[in-house]
Write an enzyme that holds these catalytic residues in place. Structure first.
Site, PDB file in Angstrom:
ATOM      1  N   CYS A 124      37.155  24.746  56.388  1.00  0.00           N
ATOM      2  CA  CYS A 124      37.011  26.173  56.692  1.00  0.00           C
ATOM      3  C   CYS A 124      36.063  26.360  57.868  1.00  0.00           C
ATOM      4  O   CYS A 124      35.356  25.453  58.270  1.00  0.00           O
ATOM      5  CB  CYS A 124      36.435  26.894  55.483  1.00  0.00           C
ATOM      6  SG  CYS A 124      37.319  26.549  53.962  1.00  0.00           S
ATOM      7  N   ARG A 130      40.035  25.698  62.442  1.00  0.00           N
ATOM      8  CA  ARG A 130      39.566  24.865  61.325  1.00  0.00           C
ATOM      9  C   ARG A 130      40.254  25.227  60.011  1.00  0.00           C
ATOM     10  O   ARG A 130      40.191  24.516  59.036  1.00  0.00           O
ATOM     11  CB  ARG A 130      38.051  25.028  61.151  1.00  0.00           C
ATOM     12  CG  ARG A 130      37.210  24.596  62.333  1.00  0.00           C
ATOM     13  CD  ARG A 130      35.754  24.961  62.137  1.00  0.00           C
ATOM     14  NE  ARG A 130      35.190  24.236  61.016  1.00  0.00           N
ATOM     15  CZ  ARG A 130      34.584  23.043  61.138  1.00  0.00           C
ATOM     16  NH1 ARG A 130      34.494  22.486  62.326  1.00  0.00           N
ATOM     17  NH2 ARG A 130      34.098  22.428  60.097  1.00  0.00           N
ATOM     18  N   TRP A 140      40.589  27.444  54.641  1.00  0.00           N
ATOM     19  CA  TRP A 140      41.699  26.514  54.390  1.00  0.00           C
ATOM     20  C   TRP A 140      41.599  26.202  52.917  1.00  0.00           C
ATOM     21  O   TRP A 140      40.660  25.541  52.479  1.00  0.00           O
ATOM     22  CB  TRP A 140      41.540  25.265  55.249  1.00  0.00           C
ATOM     23  CG  TRP A 140      42.692  24.303  55.106  1.00  0.00           C
ATOM     24  CD1 TRP A 140      43.971  24.472  55.558  1.00  0.00           C
ATOM     25  CD2 TRP A 140      42.667  23.036  54.448  1.00  0.00           C
ATOM     26  NE1 TRP A 140      44.740  23.387  55.229  1.00  0.00           N
ATOM     27  CE2 TRP A 140      43.971  22.489  54.547  1.00  0.00           C
ATOM     28  CE3 TRP A 140      41.691  22.301  53.803  1.00  0.00           C
ATOM     29  CZ2 TRP A 140      44.309  21.249  54.020  1.00  0.00           C
ATOM     30  CZ3 TRP A 140      42.022  21.056  53.278  1.00  0.00           C
ATOM     31  CH2 TRP A 140      43.322  20.551  53.379  1.00  0.00           C
ATOM     32  N   ASN A 165      32.091  26.012  52.886  1.00  0.00           N
ATOM     33  CA  ASN A 165      33.093  25.037  53.335  1.00  0.00           C
ATOM     34  C   ASN A 165      32.806  23.768  52.547  1.00  0.00           C
ATOM     35  O   ASN A 165      31.703  23.244  52.593  1.00  0.00           O
ATOM     36  CB  ASN A 165      32.956  24.785  54.840  1.00  0.00           C
ATOM     37  CG  ASN A 165      33.906  23.661  55.297  1.00  0.00           C
ATOM     38  OD1 ASN A 165      34.920  23.416  54.653  1.00  0.00           O
ATOM     39  ND2 ASN A 165      33.547  22.976  56.369  1.00  0.00           N
ATOM     40  N   GLY A 166      33.778  23.293  51.770  1.00  0.00           N
ATOM     41  CA  GLY A 166      33.569  22.069  51.005  1.00  0.00           C
ATOM     42  C   GLY A 166      34.205  22.211  49.626  1.00  0.00           C
ATOM     43  O   GLY A 166      35.012  23.095  49.397  1.00  0.00           O
ATOM     44  N   GLU A 223      53.122   7.917  65.809  1.00  0.00           N
ATOM     45  CA  GLU A 223      52.414   9.087  66.357  1.00  0.00           C
ATOM     46  C   GLU A 223      53.412  10.147  66.799  1.00  0.00           C
ATOM     47  O   GLU A 223      53.224  11.339  66.553  1.00  0.00           O
ATOM     48  CB  GLU A 223      51.510   8.653  67.502  1.00  0.00           C
ATOM     49  CG  GLU A 223      50.817   9.770  68.253  1.00  0.00           C
ATOM     50  CD  GLU A 223      49.950  10.674  67.380  1.00  0.00           C
ATOM     51  OE1 GLU A 223      49.676  10.322  66.205  1.00  0.00           O
ATOM     52  OE2 GLU A 223      49.569  11.751  67.870  1.00  0.00           O
ATOM     53  N   LYS A 263      53.536  13.973  65.362  1.00  0.00           N
ATOM     54  CA  LYS A 263      53.489  15.152  66.259  1.00  0.00           C
ATOM     55  C   LYS A 263      54.651  16.083  65.944  1.00  0.00           C
ATOM     56  O   LYS A 263      54.498  17.277  65.781  1.00  0.00           O
ATOM     57  CB  LYS A 263      53.557  14.723  67.724  1.00  0.00           C
ATOM     58  CG  LYS A 263      52.306  14.078  68.256  1.00  0.00           C
ATOM     59  CD  LYS A 263      51.196  15.050  68.573  1.00  0.00           C
ATOM     60  CE  LYS A 263      50.154  15.235  67.540  1.00  0.00           C
ATOM     61  NZ  LYS A 263      49.421  14.193  66.919  1.00  0.00           N
ATOM     62  N   GLU A 312      54.441  17.694  62.300  1.00  0.00           N
ATOM     63  CA  GLU A 312      53.319  18.584  61.950  1.00  0.00           C
ATOM     64  C   GLU A 312      53.370  19.909  62.696  1.00  0.00           C
ATOM     65  O   GLU A 312      52.746  20.876  62.275  1.00  0.00           O
ATOM     66  CB  GLU A 312      51.982  17.900  62.170  1.00  0.00           C
ATOM     67  CG  GLU A 312      51.567  17.676  63.600  1.00  0.00           C
ATOM     68  CD  GLU A 312      50.146  17.124  63.703  1.00  0.00           C
ATOM     69  OE1 GLU A 312      49.272  17.512  62.915  1.00  0.00           O
ATOM     70  OE2 GLU A 312      49.919  16.287  64.576  1.00  0.00           O
ATOM     71  N   HIS A 315      66.711  -2.538  57.794  1.00  0.00           N
ATOM     72  CA  HIS A 315      66.350  -2.774  56.386  1.00  0.00           C
ATOM     73  C   HIS A 315      66.327  -1.479  55.596  1.00  0.00           C
ATOM     74  O   HIS A 315      65.545  -1.339  54.654  1.00  0.00           O
ATOM     75  CB  HIS A 315      64.989  -3.478  56.328  1.00  0.00           C
ATOM     76  CG  HIS A 315      64.981  -4.793  57.042  1.00  0.00           C
ATOM     77  ND1 HIS A 315      65.551  -5.929  56.530  1.00  0.00           N
ATOM     78  CD2 HIS A 315      64.531  -5.126  58.276  1.00  0.00           C
ATOM     79  CE1 HIS A 315      65.430  -6.920  57.387  1.00  0.00           C
ATOM     80  NE2 HIS A 315      64.807  -6.462  58.466  1.00  0.00           N
ATOM     81  N   LYS A 353      42.296  21.695  61.492  1.00  0.00           N
ATOM     82  CA  LYS A 353      41.975  20.769  62.572  1.00  0.00           C
ATOM     83  C   LYS A 353      41.204  19.561  62.063  1.00  0.00           C
ATOM     84  O   LYS A 353      41.384  18.453  62.529  1.00  0.00           O
ATOM     85  CB  LYS A 353      41.153  21.471  63.660  1.00  0.00           C
ATOM     86  CG  LYS A 353      40.805  20.585  64.842  1.00  0.00           C
ATOM     87  CD  LYS A 353      42.041  20.004  65.495  1.00  0.00           C
ATOM     88  CE  LYS A 353      41.714  19.012  66.580  1.00  0.00           C
ATOM     89  NZ  LYS A 353      42.925  18.288  67.064  1.00  0.00           N
TER      90      LYS A 353
END
Ligand code: AGP
Length: 612
Positions: A2, A27, A73, A99-100, A485, A489, A492, A508, A607
Site C-alpha cells: 500500500c 504501490r 492493495w 501497510n503490512g 520475462e 510482461k 501481467e 515435451h 509495484k
C-alpha cells in the site's frame, strides 16, 4: 503493498495528501482514503483509485493542517469502502493507516471483542487501532505510548501512521519490515512509504528503521525511539530524486517512458563502472567482498518475478564467464524450505524496490546462517539495501510502471559487468575476450536505441496477436530467461495467458497446445544453437502455429519461415538478453493498450509486494 502519506505543518493538508497518494498509487490502487483534523476528525474513503476518492470527498469539509492518506492493495478483506483505510478506533478518537500484515490479528481481535470492542471491517488494521485504543484508555496513555505498547503485542509487518483527535499537534509513525520515510520540511513534516511524494517538498529525509517509532509535532519536534523506548538519533539523508523523474515526460504511460529511457538508464548503470577506452570494469560494491565472491562454493540468487528472471540470466553469465556455480531461487521458496546455506555461501538478492517481503525474508534467513549478503537494488536506502553486507545500486531512477522494464535491463547490465569482471580476475576468460565484452557493453545503449526505432513494426505485430487467449515464448541459452520475462510482461499487463519455455522443451508437452490461434514468440538470436532453434520453429509451423521470431539483423533463413520477424543488432552472446528483451517489452505494451488494459496499473498487481 500500500501507499502511505501524512502531513503536519502550516499548509492545508488535503492537496498535499492527494498529490502524495497520486505519486504512490503505483504501490496499490484498489481503494483509497484520507483523514484530516481541524478540531474535528474527518475520514473520507472509498473503493477505487485516488480519482474516485477526490470525487467522493469533493463536497466535504477538507480543512485542516494535519492529516494522512492511504492507497490500498488488499491483503485482509476485499477492496471496498469499509475495508479502505484509514481505520478508526471504536471511540472515534484515533485513526490509523497501515501497510503490512498483522499476523496475529485474529487472536488480538478475539481478546478485544471480549473487552467489548466491535468491528466494522474485515481488516487486520482495524484490530490494531482498537488495540491502541484499548491500551490508551487502560493506562490513560499519550498516543505514542499507546502505539508503543500495542506494537509490543503485534506479530507481523507494519508501516503505520496514527493520529489522535485529542492530541492534534502530533503524528505517530512506526515501521517493521514495511518501508516508511520522514521528510523534514520548513516547519512541517511529511511521512510516506517511499521518497516519491517527498521530493517536491524537501530533500532532507530520515528512513525509519525496523522497530522504530517516530513522533513529529507541529512545532518542529521530531523524536525517534525503539519499541523498547530507547531514544534514537535520527540519521538525516539528502534525497537524490528529481521531480521530473516522477513525471511521464510527455509519454502516454510510465511504462512507455521507462522502455524508452533504457539507452540512458543502461548507460547510467555503467557510468563510473565501465570504461571501454581504458578497458576496465569496476563494480564498487564488489571491492569489499571480491575474495568471498570469487572463491564462493556457489552463488545463491534470491528474487521474485522479473528480478528472478534477471537472476536466471546471471546464472548463465556467472557460470560461463566466471565458472562460479549459481543457484537461482524464488525467494518465497528459499525462505521456507530450510535450505542448506553456510558461511562460505554468498546470497545475492535482486530487487527493484528493495522492499519485496519474500526477498527480504530470504535474506534474513541467509544472514542468520552466516552467508554473505549482496544486494542488487534500485531504490536507494530501501530495506534490502540496508540489510545486505555489500551491494550495488542499478541507478535507473524510480520505476513507476508496475511492469518492470528499465529495472530489468539495469539489473542485467550490472550482473553482466560483475560476471565479466569476475571472469577476468579469475582468469576464466582471456584478456582479449574481456576487452571484447567491455567494448561491446559500451555499445549496448546505442543498440537498444536502434531497436526502439523499430517499434512501429512491433506495434503492427501486436495488432495481429492482440485477440489471442494464449501465447508461448521460446528461447534457448541466454534467451530462455528472456522467454520467461516476455511471457510475464505480456500476461501481467494484457491478461493474455502466456508461458515461457526452453525452446527444446516444447516437444515435451507444450507442442500439444499449438494451433493456428497460438502466437509463438521465438527468440532466435542464438549463434551456438542456431540450427536447433530453426528446427523448433519448423516444428511450430508444421502445426500451424503463428511464429514471431526475434532474429539478428541480416538473418536469412528464419525470416523466410516465420510469420513475422523482428531484427535486433548483433552482439556477443552473453549480452544478448539486454537486446532481445526490448522487442518483448514493446510488444506487450502495445497488446495491452489495444486490449484496453491499464498498462501502468494492471489489475490485482502492485509495484512492490511488501507482504507475503
Ligand atoms: C515484474 O514486471 C513485476 N512487477 C514483478 O514480478 C516484480 O518484478 C516482482 O514483484 C519483484 O519486485 P522487486 O524487483 O521490487 O523485488
Amino acid at each position: 503493498m500500500c501507499g502511505i502519506v501524512a502531513y503536519i505543518g502550516k499548509k492545508q493538508a488535503y492537496p498535499i495528501l492527494i498529490n502524495g497518494l497520486k505519486r504512490l498509487e503505483y504501490r496499490g490502487y484498489d481503494s483509497a482514503g484520507i483523514a484530516i483534523q481541524n478540531g474535528t476528525l474527518n475520514v473520507y474513503k472509498c473503493k477505487g483509485k485516488v480519482n474516485d476518492l477526490i470525487k467522493h470527498a469533493q463536497s466535504k469539509n477538507l480543512e485542516g493542517t494535519i492529516g494522512m492518506g492511504h492507497t490500498r492493495w488488499a491483503t485482509h478483506g476485499k477492496p471496498d469502502d469499509i475495508n479502505a483505510h484509514p481505520h478508526q478506533s471504536g471511540n472515534g478518537r484515533l485513526v490509523i493507516i497501515h501497510n503490512g500484515i498483522i499476523e496475529n490479528y485474529a487472536v488480538l481481535k478475539e481478546t478485544l471483542i471480549k473487552a467489548g470492542h466491535t468491528f466494522t471491517s474485515q481488516t487486520d488494521t482495524e484490530v490494531l487501532i482498537h488495540l491502541i485504543e484499548e491500551l490508551q484508555s487502560q493506562g490513560n496513555l499519550p498516543v505514542e505510548e499507546a502505539v508503543r505498547a500495542a506494537l509490543a503485542k503485534v506479530v507481523g509487518a507494519y508501516a503505520i501512521v496514527v493520529m489522535d483527535r485529542e492530541d492534534p499537534n502530533k503524528l505517530v509513525a512506526a515501521r517493521k519490515a514495511s518501508p516508511l520515510v520522514l521528510g523534514i520540511g520548513q516547519d512541517e513534516f511529511h511521512i510516506a512509504s517511499d521518497a516519491t511524494p517527498l521530493v517536491e517538498h524537501t530533500n532532507n529525509v530520515v528512513y525509519l528503521n525496523d522497530g522504530e517509532i517516530a513522533v513529529v509535532t507541529r512545532d518542529g519536534e521530531m523524536q525517534i525511539k525503539t519499541i523498547d523506548n530507547k531514544v534514537q538519533t535520527p540519521f538525516i539523508q539528502e534525497l537524490d530524486l528529481k521531480i521530473e523523474e516522477m513525471e511521464k515526460g510527455g509519454y502516454e504511460h510510465f511504462m512507455l517512458k521507462e522502455i524508452y529511457e533504457q539507452p540512458k538508464t543502461i548507460a547510467e548503470c555503467m557510468r563510473g563502472r565501465l570504461n571501454a577506452g581504458e578497458g576496465w570494469i569496476r563494480v564498487g560494491g564488489l571491492a569489499t567482498c571480491m575474495e568471498r565472491i570469487s572463491n564462493a562454493d556457489r552463488l545463491i540468487i534470491a528474487a521474485c518475478g522479473t528480478s528472478w528472471h534477471a537472476g536466471l540470466v546471471a546464472e548463465y553469465l556467472f557460470e560461463e564467464l566466471a565458472r562460479i556455480p549459481v543457484e537461482v531461487e524464488y525467494a518465497s521458496e528459499l525462505r521456507y524450505r530450510n535450505p542448506i546455506i553456510g558461511k562460505k555461501d554468498v546470497v545475492i538478492a535482486i530487487s527493484q524496490s528493495g522492499e519485496t517481503a519474500d526477498t527480504l525474508s530470504a535474506l534474513e534467513l541467509a544472514k542468520d546462517k552466516g552467508a554473505l549478503l549482496y544486494g542488487i537494488v534500485n531504490s536507494v536506502g530501501s530495506s534490502i539495501a540496508r540489510i545486505t553486507d555489500a551491494g550495488s545500486y542499478i541507478h535507473v531512477g524510480p520505476e513507476i510502471g508496475v511492469a518492470s522494464t528499465k529495472a530489468f535491463t539495469g539489473q542485467v547490465t550490472l550482473l553482466s559487468m560483475m560476471a565479466i569482471h569476475l571472469g577476468y580476475r579469475k582468469g576464466t576468460i582471456p584478456k582479449t575476450y574481456y576487452q571484447t565484452l567491455v567494448e561491446e557493453m559500451e555499445n549496448i545503449p546505442n543498440k537498444v536505441a536502434k531497436i526502439l526505432e523499430s517499434s512501429k513494426k512491433i506495434e503492427y505485430i501486436a495488432s495481429e496477436i492482440k485477440d489471442a487467449n494464449n501465447a508461448l515464448f521460446l528461447g534457448r541459452g541466454y534467451n530462455f530467461p528472456i522467454a520467461l520475462e516476455g511471457a510475464l510482461k505480456l500476461k501481467e499487463i494484457s491478461y493474455i495467458h502466456a508461458e515461457g519455455y526452453p525452446a527444446a522443451e516444447m516437444k515435451h508437452g507444450p507442442i500439444a497446445l499449438i494451433d493456428e490461434n497460438m502466437p509463438v514468440i521465438v527468440i532466435a538470436t542464438n549463434k551456438s544453437a542456431y540450427e536447433k532453434i530453426v528446427s523448433n520453429i519448423q516444428e511450430v509451423k508444421a502445426r500451424k502455429g503463428v511464429v514471431i521470431a526475434i532474429v539478428t539483423e541480416g538473418e536469412s533463413v528464419i525470416s523466410k519461415i516465420a510469420d513475422y520477424t523482428i531484427e535486433i543488432p548483433d552482439t556477443e552472446e552473453p549480452l544478448t538478453p539486454l537486446l532481445s528483451v526490448i522487442p518483448l517489452q514493446i510488444l506487450s505494451y502495445h497488446v495491452a493498450l489495444m486490449r484496453g488494459c491499464n498498462v501502468d496499473q494492471p489489475r490485482n498487481l502492485a509495484k512492490s509486494v511488501t507482504v507475503e
